[in-house]
Design an enzyme around this catalytic site. Sequence first.
Site, short mmCIF file in Angstrom:
data_model
loop_
_atom_site.label_atom_id
_atom_site.label_comp_id
_atom_site.label_asym_id
_atom_site.label_seq_id
_atom_site.Cartn_x
_atom_site.Cartn_y
_atom_site.Cartn_z
N SER A 296 -3.37 -3.29 -1.43
CA SER A 296 -3.54 -4.10 -0.23
C SER A 296 -4.22 -3.25 0.85
O SER A 296 -4.11 -2.02 0.82
CB SER A 296 -2.17 -4.56 0.28
OG SER A 296 -2.26 -5.12 1.58
N TYR B 146 6.39 -1.80 2.79
CA TYR B 146 5.41 -2.40 1.89
C TYR B 146 4.13 -1.55 1.87
O TYR B 146 3.58 -1.25 0.81
CB TYR B 146 5.11 -3.82 2.35
CG TYR B 146 4.05 -4.54 1.55
CD1 TYR B 146 4.33 -5.07 0.30
CD2 TYR B 146 2.76 -4.72 2.07
CE1 TYR B 146 3.37 -5.75 -0.43
CE2 TYR B 146 1.80 -5.41 1.35
CZ TYR B 146 2.09 -5.92 0.11
OH TYR B 146 1.13 -6.59 -0.60
N LYS C 145 2.13 0.40 -1.27
CA LYS C 145 0.74 0.09 -1.61
C LYS C 145 -0.15 1.32 -1.50
O LYS C 145 -1.14 1.46 -2.23
CB LYS C 145 0.24 -1.07 -0.74
CG LYS C 145 0.88 -2.40 -1.08
CD LYS C 145 0.70 -2.74 -2.56
CE LYS C 145 1.18 -4.12 -2.93
NZ LYS C 145 0.95 -4.44 -4.36
#
Length: 258
Positions: free
Chosen positions: A149, A162, A166
């Site tokens: 991402s 998160y 990533k």
Amino acid sequence: MENIASRFNLTGKVAIVTGSSKGIGRSIAQGLAENGAKVVISSRKQEVVDAVAEEFRAAGLEAVGIQCHIGDAEQRRALISKTHEMYGGIDILVNNAAINPYYGPLEGSDEAVFDKIMEVNVKAPWVLSNLVLPYMKGQGGGSIINISSVEGLRPGFGLGLYSATKSALIMLTKNQAKEWGRYGVRANVLCPGLIKTKFSEGLWSDEKLVGGYNKTVPLGRIAAPEEMAGLVMLLASDAGSYMTGGVFLADGGYMVSG
């Protein structure tokens, strides 16, 4: 003279796409199948993956559903072994499945959430890639595509855990490329921007957030899931045969915006 377009043809190739019952994963699986691959649809519920595979087959594509919660070690092993038993090889692995159970400041979460998000977003792609490696080595090559991402490249507010997973996935990919290139195994990573999927609904359903995003991003809009599939087609096929260790963006220009 070689037909260059034919290098995108995946006929005879076997592809596993995790988290492919909906969203980006489903679009990627469909694109691979439309280019000729035999595709394994995978997510947590067997009835869901069966329904998607049946829909693909009704459209003349080759697909099968294999249930796998990628946070479960036994189910990870079963996904790879069942695929090999069924098709006799594994050429493409797309590590797409991910979770984001927490939105908020770094200090507001707890260790259980940290462990869960690391298990699914980092450990599972590492393990699944390790599990397919012997098969890819044995057949002289393969392609691993990890879905990261833009949040793994640029820090923001509320997505710190998160983002950390990533970012780790990006470096994992680079190390896979460095270590496994000698076996003909390529590893690349795709970093999508904001995509209109169920996974990111908490973001794109916020009109104020989307309005600000659209004003900032050069293309002026969020993306549809199918707009992620093209890069994967390239990376999975012989058209991308000299591409490994790459970090590829499909973000509407997010990373070059202010």
